[in-house]
Design an enzyme around this catalytic site. Structure first.
Site, mmCIF file in Angstrom:
data_model
loop_
_atom_site.group_PDB
_atom_site.id
_atom_site.type_symbol
_atom_site.label_atom_id
_atom_site.label_comp_id
_atom_site.label_asym_id
_atom_site.label_seq_id
_atom_site.Cartn_x
_atom_site.Cartn_y
_atom_site.Cartn_z
ATOM 1 N N SER A 234 0.860 -1.189 0.000
ATOM 2 C CA SER A 234 0.000 0.000 0.000
ATOM 3 C C SER A 234 0.891 1.232 0.000
ATOM 4 O O SER A 234 2.061 1.166 0.418
ATOM 5 C CB SER A 234 -0.893 -0.002 1.243
ATOM 6 O OG SER A 234 -1.508 1.255 1.440
ATOM 7 N N TYR B 7 -2.611 -0.426 10.358
ATOM 8 C CA TYR B 7 -2.608 -0.813 8.951
ATOM 9 C C TYR B 7 -1.265 -0.477 8.302
ATOM 10 O O TYR B 7 -0.673 -1.299 7.587
ATOM 11 C CB TYR B 7 -3.745 -0.097 8.224
ATOM 12 C CG TYR B 7 -3.858 -0.451 6.765
ATOM 13 C CD1 TYR B 7 -4.369 -1.679 6.364
ATOM 14 C CD2 TYR B 7 -3.455 0.447 5.786
ATOM 15 C CE1 TYR B 7 -4.474 -2.004 5.019
ATOM 16 C CE2 TYR B 7 -3.555 0.136 4.436
ATOM 17 C CZ TYR B 7 -4.071 -1.086 4.058
ATOM 18 O OH TYR B 7 -4.162 -1.409 2.728
#
Length: 254
Positions: A137, A150
């Site tokens: 990501s 995250y």
């Protein structure tokens, strides 16, 4: 025909990757927590004339992953490509993120990737070749507000990518990562429905505008990059992180 294993592939980015790889001629093994959802996606691919199978797999449990991978190898003979796509999200900073939150994110997003690598790599080493793609990501490479846990997990995915690439380059195995910005998936729709039921459209536009290009990515766009990186056309590429971010990292206004 290559056998490609894709985790978390019943919907969203994983399903788009499965469909695109199947269209390109691969047999795709769709692994997901829910057996029915995995098989439904596989059935849709088969209905389109391609080769696919769906299997239940909890990537957080090593014994389960080992068993599923062994079943696939028994059925198919080998695994040429692994796409580590399974993952879960969390919103919160270092104060609001609980210990349970941290454990849950780590178990799926980090240990889940490790479990799949640990199970698939020995066969690739024996075959003297293979391709691995990890879904990281932009949160792996830059700070994003309220994504503490995250970001931690996706940073780990990226560094695992580097480690696998260098450790197995001499074995004919390539390993890369994709770092997307926001992608319009069912997760985004569910997030808006849960948190902004009265102004979903407004918040959707706000989330879209975070990318300078003015919209979120489509799962199909991620799938196209995934296919390229796992193809022979990318045979000289390993140990790289590929940002698909609509200008988020390098085209933001100053």
């Amino acid at each position: 025909m290559r056998t490609t294993v894709i985790t978390g592939a019943a919907s969203g980015i994983g399903a788009a990757i499965a469909q695109r790889f199947a269209e390109a001629g691969d047999h795709v093994e769709i692994l997901d927590l829910e057996a029915a959802a995995a098989e439904a996606t596989a059935a849709a691919i088969r209905d389109a004339g391609h080769s696919a199978n769906g299997r239940a797999c909890d990537v957080s449990k090593q014994s389960v992953v080992d068993s599923v991978i062994a079943e696939i190898i028994a059925d198919r003979g080998s695994i040429e490509v692994l796409v580590n796509n399974a993952g879960i999200a969390h919103i919160g900073d270092a104060i609001s993120t609980s210990e349970d939150d941290m454990d849950r994110l780590y178990t799926v997003n980090v240990k889940g990737v490790y479990n799949a690598l640990h199970a698939v790599l020995p066969g690739m080493v024996e075959a003297k070749g293979g391709v691995i793609l990890n879904m990281a990501s932009i949160a792996s490479v830059t700070g994003i507000a309220d994504r503490f846990a995250y970001s931690m997990t996706k940073g780990a995915v990226l560094t695992m990518t580097y480690s696998v690439a260098i450790d197995f380059i001499g074995k004919g195995i390539r390993c890369n990562a994709i770092c997307p910005a926001r992608v319009h998936t069912p997760f985004v729709d569910g997030y808006l429905e849960k948190n902004y039921p009265d102004n979903k459209a407004e918040m959707f536009e706000k989330l879209s505008a975070a990318q300078p290009i003015g919209r979120m990515a489509k799962p199909d766009e991620i799938a196209e990059m995934a296919l390229y990186l796992c193809s022979d056309k990318a045979s000289f590429i390993t140990g790289q992180d590929w940002e698909i971010d609509g200008g988020f990292m390098n085209a933001r206004p100053v």
